[in-house]
Design a protein around this motif. Structure first.
Motif: not given
Length: 256
Positions: A84-87, A89-90, A117, A120-121
């Motif tokens: 995921s995109e949010l992963s 980022h994390v 996340v 998510s995203g």
């Protein structure tokens, strides 16, 4: 542990190496006259064998040990390729924080941040590093290991950490409730009998959760005492194949 299966892995690895190995073609007249062609051939062979020790010996042995004690054991496993995109980022935030020493490694917390996340995203397709060894417990808990050399390069630790976190993220993207552990395995301690120099990884890896060295790794896979049993297997095969090894290198004595 099936010690005979372990010994057969070692015999096969050595005999395969004998059948395929050719010394480097470069001419070294001074070295040859000083040391002898057979000694140079032996040195070259050992260097070549050590270079591929991880894939030809450690991985198959780890696989066999895992199969004896875990519900599932695989080597060179290709994980899910969706993240995921949010992963992402994390993961970047975690690596950046560790890199400037703004945070300290805390694997359980890092996993839960990614889990929150993991779907998510937008989902992106990546090409994650293959898992050298995957084992799954009878309860379904997953353990992914990256088997490294005894003295990994310290400037690569940031990429090691990213790989471990990406394995978490792609696994949770596929199954958000998965129990997942990822870590680095060091097959032996080159500093023995002194403790392994873990300080080189401190600050980037959670040393309790992301690193298993020597006995920690082999005993985890095969149960208490597995490390010592493995050393005995290696020694026994070396003795058993002593004449075969000597005969192989004897042919190089005639070289000039």
């Amino acid at each position: 542990m099936n010690t005979e299966a372990i010994k057969e892995i070692l015999r096969t690895a050595l005999r395969n190496k004998f059948s395929k190995y050719n010394p480097e073609p470069g001419v070294m007249p001074f070295h040859t006259r000083l040391l002898g062609a057979d000694r140079l051939a032996l040195y070259s062979f050992i260097h070549s064998l050590c270079t591929n020790f991880g894939t030809t010996i450690f991985e198959p042995v780890a696989l066999a040990l895992g199969q004896s004690t875990f519900a599932e054991s695989k080597k060179q496993f290709t994980p899910n390729n969706k993240i995921s995109e949010l992963s992402q980022h994390v993961i970047q935030d975690i690596v950046d924080g560790l890199n400037i020493a703004a945070t300290v490694p805390a694997k359980h917390d890092e996993i839960e941040k990614i889990r929150a996340v993991c779907q998510s995203g937008e989902m992106h397709t990546i090409k994650p590093t293959k898992v050298d060894l995957l084992v799954k417990s009878k309860s379904g808990e997953l353990y992914f290991f990256d088997i490294k050399s005894a003295k990994p390069n310290s400037n690569e630790f940031k990429q090691f950490k990213r790989t471990l976190l990406e394995w978490v993220a792609v696994t949770l993207a596929e199954n958000p409730s998965a129990k997942i552990n990822t870590g680095i395995a060091i097959p032996y301690n080159p500093y023995a009998p002194e403790p392994y120099a873990r300080w080189t990884m401190r600050g980037m890896l959670d040393l309790q959760e992301e690193l298993k060295v020597a006995e920690e790794f082999w005993d985890f896979l095969g149960g208490e005492g597995a490390y010592q049993t493995l050393l005995d297997c290696f020694e026994q095969v070396g003795i058993e194949m002593g004449d075969e090894i000597d005969a192989y290198f004897a042919k190089f004595k005639a070289l000039k």
